[in-house]
Write a protein that holds these residues in place. Structure first.
Motif, mmCIF file in Angstrom:
data_model
loop_
_atom_site.group_PDB
_atom_site.id
_atom_site.type_symbol
_atom_site.label_atom_id
_atom_site.label_comp_id
_atom_site.label_asym_id
_atom_site.label_seq_id
_atom_site.Cartn_x
_atom_site.Cartn_y
_atom_site.Cartn_z
ATOM 1 N N ALA A 271 43.992 12.802 -0.326
ATOM 2 C CA ALA A 271 43.756 12.459 1.079
ATOM 3 C C ALA A 271 44.263 13.559 2.011
ATOM 4 O O ALA A 271 43.615 13.893 3.016
ATOM 5 C CB ALA A 271 44.426 11.124 1.405
ATOM 6 N N LEU A 272 45.405 14.128 1.683
ATOM 7 C CA LEU A 272 45.928 15.243 2.480
ATOM 8 C C LEU A 272 45.004 16.451 2.397
ATOM 9 O O LEU A 272 44.738 17.131 3.399
ATOM 10 C CB LEU A 272 47.331 15.618 1.998
ATOM 11 N N LEU B 251 47.673 20.972 1.804
ATOM 12 C CA LEU B 251 47.640 21.085 0.347
ATOM 13 C C LEU B 251 49.001 20.841 -0.293
ATOM 14 O O LEU B 251 50.025 21.390 0.141
ATOM 15 C CB LEU B 251 47.118 22.456 -0.063
ATOM 16 N N VAL B 252 48.989 20.028 -1.338
ATOM 17 C CA VAL B 252 50.190 19.712 -2.105
ATOM 18 C C VAL B 252 50.424 20.753 -3.200
ATOM 19 O O VAL B 252 51.560 20.976 -3.624
ATOM 20 C CB VAL B 252 50.071 18.287 -2.689
ATOM 21 N N TYR C 185 58.294 11.799 -3.695
ATOM 22 C CA TYR C 185 57.979 12.435 -2.409
ATOM 23 C C TYR C 185 56.873 13.458 -2.634
ATOM 24 O O TYR C 185 56.734 14.024 -3.727
ATOM 25 C CB TYR C 185 59.211 13.077 -1.769
ATOM 26 N N VAL C 186 56.085 13.667 -1.590
ATOM 27 C CA VAL C 186 54.930 14.547 -1.656
ATOM 28 C C VAL C 186 55.051 15.578 -0.534
ATOM 29 O O VAL C 186 54.923 15.251 0.646
ATOM 30 C CB VAL C 186 53.618 13.752 -1.527
ATOM 31 N N GLY C 187 55.332 16.824 -0.912
ATOM 32 C CA GLY C 187 55.472 17.902 0.061
ATOM 33 C C GLY C 187 54.201 18.709 0.158
ATOM 34 O O GLY C 187 53.594 19.049 -0.862
ATOM 35 N N PHE C 188 53.789 19.018 1.370
ATOM 36 C CA PHE C 188 52.510 19.708 1.561
ATOM 37 C C PHE C 188 52.650 20.837 2.573
ATOM 38 O O PHE C 188 53.597 20.875 3.367
ATOM 39 C CB PHE C 188 51.419 18.725 1.998
ATOM 40 N N ALA C 189 51.661 21.738 2.537
ATOM 41 C CA ALA C 189 51.760 22.991 3.283
ATOM 42 C C ALA C 189 50.629 23.144 4.292
ATOM 43 O O ALA C 189 49.505 23.460 3.914
ATOM 44 C CB ALA C 189 51.739 24.172 2.314
ATOM 45 N N VAL D 23 56.959 16.714 4.392
ATOM 46 C CA VAL D 23 57.142 15.890 3.206
ATOM 47 C C VAL D 23 56.942 14.428 3.584
ATOM 48 O O VAL D 23 57.493 13.959 4.580
ATOM 49 C CB VAL D 23 58.555 16.074 2.609
ATOM 50 N N ILE D 24 56.154 13.721 2.806
ATOM 51 C CA ILE D 24 56.023 12.270 2.924
ATOM 52 C C ILE D 24 56.863 11.642 1.825
ATOM 53 O O ILE D 24 56.732 12.004 0.650
ATOM 54 C CB ILE D 24 54.550 11.833 2.815
#
Length: 550
Positions: free
Chosen positions: A398-399, A405-406, A344-348, A383-384
Motif C-alpha cells: 500500500a505504501l 518504499l519499504v 514496525y514498517v520503515g519506509f523512505a 516508521v509505522i
C-alpha cells in the motif's frame, strides 16, 4: 586580572561577568526575549500584515517560534550573501513543526496535513532532526496554525533560534527488541520542564540534543551538542553515556565522552547542567564560535566534567563505560519485529519530500494496518508502528502505491538533501529536486549496486544535510563549466563516517550539477571494482589513489 581571564571575558561569557552584548544578535536578545514575540504575532502582526513586522522580530525573534522568511523566487545563487536581507526576503515563511523524539500519530499527521493543504500550498518536508517543515505560510495564518497544532500536542516553540532545538530520539523507543533503554520518559521530562522556559531562551547559539537508548544509535549522538547514549555498566545497570560538544557546519567536531554514567533519574538534571554551562560560559562574541563545541575544545573534557559536577550538579557522577559501536544501518527502514511481537514498517520518501496529501495517506495506513502510531526519523524517513506480522507485506504494498518504499534502493535509502535554493536564503544551489532526479538516474545506471552508500546534498557551506559525515558529501557552490560559464555545482567530500572521520576533500574536486550523476557513477563503479570483501566505501576512499576519486 590574568591575561587568560581577560581573553575569556572578551568572548562575552556571562559566568565571567561580561553581560554587555558584543554583536547585533546578542543585543536583540538582551533587548527582548525571543519568546515574547509570540504575543506580538497574535495581537499585531497577524492582524496588520507582513509590512507591520519589526525587522528585529522578522529576522531574529520569529525563529524562537520556528519561522524563517523564505527566499524570494528568482534570486540566483550568485546573489546569496551579497544582497541585503530585505531584498532576499519573501513575504512568506517556512514554518518548522517541532516533533521531539519524532513522536507522531494519525491525528497529529492529519492536522499537519490539513495545515499543509490549507495554509502551505501542500508542502511538507521531513528534516534530518525529525521535524516537519512547511512553506508558503503567511503571517496572517500563524495564530490559527498554532491553535491547530497545540490542540493535538504539537508546537513550533523553539524549533529555531538560540534555544534548545528539537530533542531527537529513537523512533522505536519502547518498541525495539534490541534497545538498551527506553528513553521516552527522560526525553519527555526534559521537553516538559525546559522547552519554552526563559531559563534557556537566550543561549549563545542553537543547542542540539539527542536522548536515545537505541542499539543503532540512530540519533547520530556524535554530532549533537549534548547526547545521552544508552549503555549498560559493569554492574548490569542501564543508563546513559554522556557526550558533549558535537557539531558540523564549517568547523566540524565530534562530540566527546565525559566518561560519566548517568542514571535515568539523573538525566534531566544533567541536561540542565550541560545546557546551563553553555548559557553561562558559551562564547557570545563571534557567532561562528558560539557553539558549545568550541568551549569543549578549549576546556577539554576533564574541566567540563569538573565544572558540571561542582558548579551545577553539586555531586559527582560515577564513571561509566562507552556505548557499544552502533549497528551498520541507523535508519530503521524495512520490516522488523517489535519487542511485543508486532512489527514496525520503515519506509523512505525521496530525500524527505512529502506533501499534505501523502501525510493524510500515511495517517490512514497507520490506522488501517497498525495502531495509528507513526514516527519520523533522523534520516528523513518514517516508521509505522504496531503492525501485525501477517499484515506487514500488505502495508508495504500500500505504501509503494504512493512511492513510499519499504525496500528502497541504496540510493533512495541513503540519500539526504537540505531545503536548498528553492526556499532557503543561505543556499547557492538547488537540492531537493536534484536529489529526487539523482535517485532515478543512479537507479537506472547502477541497478545492481547494493553496498551501503550515503549521498548527502547541501545547498551551501553549512551542514544541514551532514555532508562531512557522508560517503559522498556534496557542498553546493558555483563552479565553472567547460564553456567558462558560472553554473550550479558542488564541492565533493568523500569517505565521511559519523563518529569516525570527516569526508576527504581533494583539491579541485568539484562537479557541475549537470555532471553530478556522471561523477557519482564513475566513482561508485571504481569502488565496486576495487573493493575487497567487506570493505566499506569510506575504507576504500582512505586507501584509493587520488586519480580514482576524480
Amino acid at each position: 586580572m590574568p591575561p587568560s581571564v581577560k581573553r575569556k571575558r572578551g568572548e562575552g561569557q556571562w559566568a565571567l561577568g561580561y553581560r554587555e552584548p558584543l554583536n547585533k544578535n546578542e543585543e536583540n536578545k538582551k533587548n527582548d526575549d525571543g519568546l515574547n514575540v509570540r504575543q506580538r504575532i497574535i495581537d499585531i502582526y497577524s492582524k496588520a500584515g507582513f509590512d507591520s513586522i519589526d525587522p528585529a522580530d522578522l529576522r531574529g525573534r520569529f525563529r524562537w517560534y520556528g519561522l524563517y522568511t523564505q527566499r524570494r523566487p528568482g534570486i540566483d545563487g550568485g546573489k546569496t550573501g551579497s544582497l541585503p536581507d530585505e531584498e532576499l526576503d519573501d513575504r512568506y515563511f517556512m514554518l518548522r513543526v517541532r516533533i521531539d523524539g519524532g513522536r507522531l500519530d494519525s491525528r497529529k499527521l492529519r492536522t499537519i496535513a490539513e495545515i499543509s493543504n490549507r495554509y502551505a500550498r501542500g508542502t511538507a518536508d521531513i528534516t534530518d532532526r525529525q521535524n516537519i517543515q512547511l512553506h508558503w505560510v503567511e503571517i496572517e495564518n500563524v495564530p490559527t496554525i498554532w491553535e491547530m497544532l497545540e490542540e493535538v500536542g504539537l508546537s513550533t516553540t523553539e524549533a529555531c533560534g538560540d534555544t534548545p532545538r528539537v530533542i531527537i530520539g529513537c523512533p522505536l523507543a519502547g518498541v525495539a527488541e534490541d534497545e538498551i533503554i527506553d528513553a521516552t520518559p527522560q526525553l519527555a521530562e526534559v521537553a516538559e520542564r525546559y522547552i519554552g522556559s526563559p531559563e534557556f531562551s537566550n543561549l549563545p547559539r542553537k543547542f542540539k540534543t539527542s536522548i536515545a537508548g537505541c542499539a543503532s544509535q540512530c540519533t547520530v549522538p556524535e554530532i549533537n551538542d549534548v547526547a545521552f547514549v544508552g549503555v549498560r555498566n559493569a554492574d548490569g545497570e542501564v543508563g546513559y553515556d554522556l557526550l558533549v560538544g558535537g557539531g558540523l557546519s564549517t568547523n566540524p567536531m565530534f562530540a566527546q565522552r565525559l566518561g560519566a554514567f548517568v542514571r535515568p533519574e539523573q538525566l534531566p538534571e544533567v541536561w540542565w547542567g550541560v545546557t546551563s554551562i553553555f548559557r553561562d560560559y558559551g562564547y557570545r562574541r563571534l557567532r561562528n564560535r558560539a557553539r558549545l563545541k568550541f568551549l569543549v575544545k578549549d576546556w577539554g573534557t576533564a574541566k567540563f566534567r569538573e565544572v558540571l559536577e561542582k558548579e551545577y550538579l553539586g555531586y559527582a557522577l560515577p564513571d561509566g563505560p562507552p556505548a557499544d559501536a552502533p549497528l551498520p544501518h541507523r535508519d530503521h527502514v524495512g520490516i522488523h519485529r517489535q519487542k511485543d511481537g508486532r512489527y514496525y514498517v520503515g519506509f523512505a520518501p525521496r530525500v524527505g519530500r512529502l506533501n499534505g496529501d501523502l501525510l493524510r495517506v500515511i495517517a490512514d495506513l497507520a490506522e488501517e494496518y497498525g495502531s495509528g502510531r507513526v514516527r519520523s526519523t533522523a534520516e528523513q524517513k518514517m516508521v509505522i508502528l504496531d503492525v501485525p506480522e501477517e499484515r506487514t507485506q500488505a502495508l508495504a504494498d500500500a505504501l509503494a502505491e504512493h512511492d513510499l518504499l519499504v525496500s528502497p534502493s541504496v540510493f533512495r535509502r541513503q540519500m539526504m538533501a537540505c531545503t536548498g535554493i528553492e526556499y532557503c536564503k543561505l543556499a547557492i544551489v538547488e537540492t531537493k529536486q536534484r536529489g529526487i532526479d539523482l535517485i532515478d538516474e543512479l537507479e537506472r545506471r547502477l541497478p545492481d549496486f547494493d553496498q551501503p552508500l550515503s549521498i548527502n546534498i547541501n545547498g551551501c557551506p553549512n551542514a544541514c544535510a551532514r555532508i562531512q559525515v557522508a560517503d559522498i558529501g556534496l557542498k553546493g557552490q558555483l563552479v565553472m563549466d567547460d564553456d567558462g560559464e558560472q553554473v550550479e555545482g558542488f564541492q565533493i567530500h568523500l569517505g565521511g563516517q559519523v563518529g569516525a572521520s570527516f569526508g576527504r576533500k581533494i583539491r579541485g574536486l568539484k562537479t557541475t550539477s549537470a555532471g553530478l550523476a556522471d561523477y557519482i557513477e564513475r566513482v561508485v563503479r571504481r569502488y565496486d571494482e576495487q573493493r575487497s570483501e567487506g570493505e566499506s566505501f569510506a575504507q576504500w576512499v582512505a586507501r584509493a589513489d587520488e586519480a580514482d576519486l576524480r
